[in-house]
Design a protein around this motif. Structure first.
Motif, PDB file in Angstrom:
ATOM      1  N   LEU A 278       0.833  -1.201   0.000  1.00 35.70           N
ATOM      2  CA  LEU A 278       0.000   0.000   0.000  1.00 35.70           C
ATOM      3  C   LEU A 278       0.870   1.253   0.000  1.00 35.70           C
ATOM      4  O   LEU A 278       0.551   2.237  -0.685  1.00 35.70           O
ATOM      5  N   ALA A 279       1.981   1.215   0.729  1.00 33.71           N
ATOM      6  CA  ALA A 279       2.893   2.364   0.728  1.00 33.71           C
ATOM      7  C   ALA A 279       3.467   2.616  -0.661  1.00 33.71           C
ATOM      8  O   ALA A 279       3.697   3.767  -1.058  1.00 33.71           O
ATOM      9  N   SER A 280       3.698   1.552  -1.434  1.00 36.76           N
ATOM     10  CA  SER A 280       4.184   1.738  -2.803  1.00 36.76           C
ATOM     11  C   SER A 280       3.091   2.330  -3.682  1.00 36.76           C
ATOM     12  O   SER A 280       3.363   3.130  -4.594  1.00 36.76           O
ATOM     13  N   GLU A 281       1.836   1.969  -3.417  1.00 37.00           N
ATOM     14  CA  GLU A 281       0.723   2.560  -4.167  1.00 37.00           C
ATOM     15  C   GLU A 281       0.535   4.042  -3.815  1.00 37.00           C
ATOM     16  O   GLU A 281       0.119   4.832  -4.663  1.00 37.00           O
ATOM     17  N   VAL A 282       0.852   4.403  -2.570  1.00 36.61           N
ATOM     18  CA  VAL A 282       0.846   5.822  -2.196  1.00 36.61           C
ATOM     19  C   VAL A 282       1.856   6.587  -3.053  1.00 36.61           C
ATOM     20  O   VAL A 282       1.571   7.677  -3.557  1.00 36.61           O
ATOM     21  N   LEU A 283       3.038   6.009  -3.238  1.00 37.73           N
ATOM     22  CA  LEU A 283       4.039   6.647  -4.104  1.00 37.73           C
ATOM     23  C   LEU A 283       3.535   6.768  -5.533  1.00 37.73           C
ATOM     24  O   LEU A 283       3.726   7.809  -6.184  1.00 37.73           O
ATOM     25  N   ALA A 284       2.913   5.717  -6.036  1.00 34.80           N
ATOM     26  CA  ALA A 284       2.389   5.758  -7.406  1.00 34.80           C
ATOM     27  C   ALA A 284       1.342   6.865  -7.543  1.00 34.80           C
ATOM     28  O   ALA A 284       1.322   7.598  -8.546  1.00 34.80           O
ATOM     29  N   HIS A 285       0.483   7.007  -6.554  1.00 31.62           N
ATOM     30  CA  HIS A 285      -0.510   8.083  -6.553  1.00 31.62           C
ATOM     31  C   HIS A 285       0.194   9.448  -6.555  1.00 31.62           C
ATOM     32  O   HIS A 285      -0.192  10.361  -7.296  1.00 31.62           O
ATOM     33  N   PHE A 286       1.225   9.573  -5.743  1.00 31.39           N
ATOM     34  CA  PHE A 286       1.977  10.827  -5.649  1.00 31.39           C
ATOM     35  C   PHE A 286       2.675  11.156  -6.966  1.00 31.39           C
ATOM     36  O   PHE A 286       2.765  12.322  -7.365  1.00 31.39           O
ATOM     37  N   HIS A 287       3.163  10.141  -7.655  1.00 35.59           N
ATOM     38  CA  HIS A 287       3.944  10.354  -8.874  1.00 35.59           C
ATOM     39  C   HIS A 287       3.080  10.540 -10.127  1.00 35.59           C
ATOM     40  O   HIS A 287       3.616  10.759 -11.203  1.00 35.59           O
ATOM     41  N   ASP A 388      14.571  16.401   3.878  1.00 40.99           N
ATOM     42  CA  ASP A 388      15.705  16.338   2.948  1.00 40.99           C
ATOM     43  C   ASP A 388      15.271  16.096   1.507  1.00 40.99           C
ATOM     44  O   ASP A 388      16.076  15.685   0.670  1.00 40.99           O
ATOM     45  N   ALA A 389      14.004  16.372   1.205  1.00 38.92           N
ATOM     46  CA  ALA A 389      13.472  16.107  -0.139  1.00 38.92           C
ATOM     47  C   ALA A 389      14.221  16.890  -1.209  1.00 38.92           C
ATOM     48  O   ALA A 389      14.678  18.013  -0.990  1.00 38.92           O
ATOM     49  N   VAL A 390      14.336  16.267  -2.373  1.00 37.71           N
ATOM     50  CA  VAL A 390      15.006  16.853  -3.532  1.00 37.71           C
ATOM     51  C   VAL A 390      14.197  16.508  -4.783  1.00 37.71           C
ATOM     52  O   VAL A 390      13.259  15.714  -4.728  1.00 37.71           O
ATOM     53  N   ILE A 391      14.575  17.083  -5.894  1.00 33.45           N
ATOM     54  CA  ILE A 391      14.008  16.687  -7.186  1.00 33.45           C
ATOM     55  C   ILE A 391      14.995  15.732  -7.840  1.00 33.45           C
ATOM     56  O   ILE A 391      16.138  16.095  -8.125  1.00 33.45           O
ATOM     57  N   GLY A 392      14.558  14.491  -8.036  1.00 31.14           N
ATOM     58  CA  GLY A 392      15.452  13.486  -8.599  1.00 31.14           C
ATOM     59  C   GLY A 392      14.663  12.326  -9.165  1.00 31.14           C
ATOM     60  O   GLY A 392      13.436  12.404  -9.317  1.00 31.14           O
ATOM     61  N   PRO A 393      15.332  11.219  -9.474  1.00 31.21           N
ATOM     62  CA  PRO A 393      14.653  10.064 -10.050  1.00 31.21           C
ATOM     63  C   PRO A 393      13.530   9.545  -9.149  1.00 31.21           C
ATOM     64  O   PRO A 393      13.753   9.231  -7.977  1.00 31.21           O
ATOM     65  N   ALA A 394      12.327   9.453  -9.694  1.00 32.17           N
ATOM     66  CA  ALA A 394      11.174   9.012  -8.902  1.00 32.17           C
ATOM     67  C   ALA A 394      11.371   7.615  -8.334  1.00 32.17           C
ATOM     68  O   ALA A 394      10.807   7.274  -7.288  1.00 32.17           O
ATOM     69  N   ALA A 395      12.179   6.801  -9.001  1.00 26.93           N
ATOM     70  CA  ALA A 395      12.382   5.417  -8.558  1.00 26.93           C
ATOM     71  C   ALA A 395      13.101   5.333  -7.216  1.00 26.93           C
ATOM     72  O   ALA A 395      13.061   4.288  -6.560  1.00 26.93           O
ATOM     73  N   GLN A 416       7.208  -7.993  -4.973  1.00 27.68           N
ATOM     74  CA  GLN A 416       5.789  -7.674  -4.818  1.00 27.68           C
ATOM     75  C   GLN A 416       5.575  -6.170  -4.606  1.00 27.68           C
ATOM     76  O   GLN A 416       4.626  -5.591  -5.150  1.00 27.68           O
ATOM     77  N   ILE A 417       6.450  -5.547  -3.826  1.00 29.41           N
ATOM     78  CA  ILE A 417       6.331  -4.108  -3.573  1.00 29.41           C
ATOM     79  C   ILE A 417       6.529  -3.329  -4.862  1.00 29.41           C
ATOM     80  O   ILE A 417       5.767  -2.408  -5.189  1.00 29.41           O
ATOM     81  N   VAL A 418       7.549  -3.701  -5.611  1.00 32.64           N
ATOM     82  CA  VAL A 418       7.838  -3.017  -6.876  1.00 32.64           C
ATOM     83  C   VAL A 418       6.713  -3.250  -7.880  1.00 32.64           C
ATOM     84  O   VAL A 418       6.279  -2.324  -8.578  1.00 32.64           O
ATOM     85  N   GLU A 419       6.224  -4.478  -7.948  1.00 30.35           N
ATOM     86  CA  GLU A 419       5.135  -4.781  -8.888  1.00 30.35           C
ATOM     87  C   GLU A 419       3.858  -4.021  -8.529  1.00 30.35           C
ATOM     88  O   GLU A 419       3.099  -3.617  -9.413  1.00 30.35           O
ATOM     89  N   ALA A 420       3.594  -3.836  -7.241  1.00 30.73           N
ATOM     90  CA  ALA A 420       2.416  -3.061  -6.834  1.00 30.73           C
ATOM     91  C   ALA A 420       2.535  -1.628  -7.326  1.00 30.73           C
ATOM     92  O   ALA A 420       1.549  -1.022  -7.786  1.00 30.73           O
ATOM     93  N   TYR A 421       3.739  -1.069  -7.256  1.00 30.92           N
ATOM     94  CA  TYR A 421       3.957   0.287  -7.767  1.00 30.92           C
ATOM     95  C   TYR A 421       3.762   0.338  -9.275  1.00 30.92           C
ATOM     96  O   TYR A 421       3.058   1.215  -9.801  1.00 30.92           O
ATOM     97  N   ILE A 422       4.367  -0.600  -9.989  1.00 30.05           N
ATOM     98  CA  ILE A 422       4.271  -0.611 -11.451  1.00 30.05           C
ATOM     99  C   ILE A 422       2.825  -0.786 -11.898  1.00 30.05           C
ATOM    100  O   ILE A 422       2.353  -0.097 -12.815  1.00 30.05           O
ATOM    101  N   ALA A 423       2.097  -1.683 -11.257  1.00 34.73           N
ATOM    102  CA  ALA A 423       0.697  -1.913 -11.626  1.00 34.73           C
ATOM    103  C   ALA A 423      -0.131  -0.643 -11.433  1.00 34.73           C
ATOM    104  O   ALA A 423      -0.975  -0.296 -12.274  1.00 34.73           O
ATOM    105  N   ALA A 424       0.123   0.065 -10.330  1.00 33.74           N
ATOM    106  CA  ALA A 424      -0.616   1.305 -10.080  1.00 33.74           C
ATOM    107  C   ALA A 424      -0.263   2.372 -11.111  1.00 33.74           C
ATOM    108  O   ALA A 424      -1.146   3.121 -11.574  1.00 33.74           O
TER     109      ALA A 424
END
Length: 507
Positions: A278-287, A388-395, A416-424
């Motif tokens: 779910l945390a990876s899907e949060v990132l996908a939503h953010f991106h 410490d946020a920056v602008i850089g590679p989303a990955a 599984q975490i990476v695939e959840a992000y990619i699917a989203a």
């Protein structure tokens, strides 16, 4: 208001409740080796102050704290072990040597009532608190070594900050101090939800190491709380559960913020896969939408997010050479080895030019993520520690999550975490999976090379050996990331110099 510490502090306590708050404020300022000497007539309030201080250190407001008048000493195991001493019945100052004060100071704090009975016999330089009657209240005069007075002044300043936020009588509880200069307290107050006091004074610049800049500037590490405010506001605007800021003092580095909860990503020490996914899907939503490089602040000000540029990426991976390599091999890196290492990474970083860019939270992993089961959807994941946020590679943030530096994530769960992000991301529209997987591997390798160096540095430079227990996990992550073809130059260097043990390669 200025938190600068004078040579002498003078504090008014109008009643017993104020004296108890002062005891808690003092407790939060103490460190191992501090000796507090409480002076005052009978009935001045020494026992009230001592009990409040000890209960705060023990984080137990109901703790029984008897007066040690007859036993002379009372020992308490707490966040800082504390020895409570009452010298009223001491026959002679020479008897102080038999009380074990020196040994107690090596591991914690000593609190002495009636120190006048042992003038000149107390170890070190005490912090003296002289309590005198003033009307119906008390006046407490505090003297002592400059470092101790400065810590106490900072704690009293935080109490005034809370008062300006309408929470003068709130109870303060030590929460944690992290690997940086930041510290956190839990704030409780009747009729209000629990809150967090974030204490992050402006970070002093370290020594200049390159191009006239210290490491923190080259690596773009936050030097104040301003980025936390700007980034937090932006995260909430984009639908992420970042803490609301109730009160702020940007100049002095104090924030009173929302307490997002206590839930974590573990079950009996093991990672809970669904929470990570779910945390990876949060990132996908953010991106799903691009992030601006400039974020608004109050008034006409703006905060400019730094770029996660080549200089920052390179100086971070150099930590592996500076700290981990001598630890692992017993030898410092020669100039030739450094040139080879830097050339390998330069070839790899060139591949990132076309990678998708976004706001990189940078430490998006379990210590900085809150599980909130009472919330719905993406709000179940609370996000903290993003200054410490920056602008850089989303990955990068996906790699930070899927290769959690503090929790062992097996290869299967990582996938599984990476695939959840990619699917989203694919569900949102066009998404270049191949480019993402390449950037993911590069940023995972970069991050874990950096962490190998940081964890050894925390041991060797900062005296924190507990971080070494994480090294096998980080070595395994590093080896996994190096398996991607894009990392071939760095993998060749690692193999040639035998940086990783065979079991890491096998993992």
């Amino acid at each position: 208001m200025s938190p600068s510490a004078p040579a002498v502090l003078s504090v008014e306590a109008k009643n017993e409740e104020a004296m108890q708050r002062l005891g808690s404020d003092l407790a939060l300022a103490l460190g191992a080796g501090d000796l507090l000497a409480l002076k005052g007539d009978l009935g001045a309030g020494k026992t009230t102050l001592a009990r409040a201080l000890i209960r705060c250190l023990a984080n137990d407001p109901a703790l029984d704290v008897p007066s040690p008048t007859f036993t002379l000493v009372q020992d308490y195991e707490a966040r800082l072990p504390i020895l409570h001493v009452d010298l009223y019945r001491l026959d002679s100052a020479e008897e102080v040597d038999e009380l074990g004060l020196d040994e107690a100071l090596e591991r914690g704090v000593v609190l002495v009532e009636w120190p006048e009975r042992a003038e000149g016999a107390l170890p070190g330089t005490p912090i003296t608190l002289a309590i005198a009657h003033e009307g119906s209240g008390r006046r407490i005069t505090i003297k002592g070594p400059a470092p101790g007075i400065a810590r106490i002044a900072r704690s009293l300043f935080k109490r005034r900050f809370l008062a300006n936020a309408g929470q003068e009588t709130a109870q303060r509880h030590f929460l944690l101090g992290d690997a940086s200069t930041r510290a956190y307290e839990t704030i409780t107050d009747a009729g209000l939800p629990k809150r967090i006091l974030m204490d992050a004074p402006k970070r002093p610049d370290g020594p200049v190491i390159r191009d006239g800049k210290p490491y923190s500037q080259i690596a773009h590490l936050a030097e104040s709380v301003t980025p936390f405010v700007a980034v937090g506001n932006f995260l909430r605007e984009r639908g992420l559960a970042a803490p609301v800021i109730y009160s702020q003092d940007l100049d002095q580095g104090l924030l009173l913020i929302e307490h997002l909860g206590d839930g974590n990503f573990l079950d009996d020490g093991a990672p809970v896969g669904n929470r990570y996914k779910l945390a990876s899907e949060v990132l996908a939503h953010f991106h799903r939408k691009p992030a601006p490089s400039t974020l608004p602040m109050a008034g006409n000000e703006a905060y400019h997010l730094p770029a996660y540029d080549g200089d920052a990426l390179r100086i971070e991976v150099e930590l592996l050479l500076d700290w981990y390599l001598p630890f692992a091999t017993g030898e410092k890196a020669s100039s030739a080895v450094r040139e080879q290492y830097e050339a390998a990474w330069s070839r790899v970083f060139d591949v990132l030019d076309g990678a998708e860019k976004h706001l990189v939270i940078r430490d998006y992993h379990s210590p900085n993520l809150i599980w909130r089961p009472e919330e719905d959807g993406l709000a179940k994941i609370g996000v903290i520690d993003f200054q410490d946020a920056v602008i850089g590679p989303a990955a990068y943030d996906v790699a930070s999550l899927a290769m959690d530096a503090r929790v062992t994530i097996g290869a299967s769960l990582e996938k599984q975490i990476v695939e959840a992000y990619i699917a989203a991301r694919l569900a949102q529209g066009p998404f270049d999976r191949v480019a993402f997987e390449r950037a993911y591997a590069i940023m995972a390798a970069q991050r874990n090379a950096k962490i190998l160096g940081i964890f050894v540095r925390l041991d060797r430079r900062d005296g924190k050996p507990n971080y070494l227990r994480h090294l096998p996990r980080i070595r395994d992550y590093f080896a996994r990331a190096l398996a991607h073809p894009a990392l071939e130059p760095v993998r060749h260097f690692v193999d040639e110099h035998r940086i990783l043990p065979e079991e890491a390669h096998a993992g």
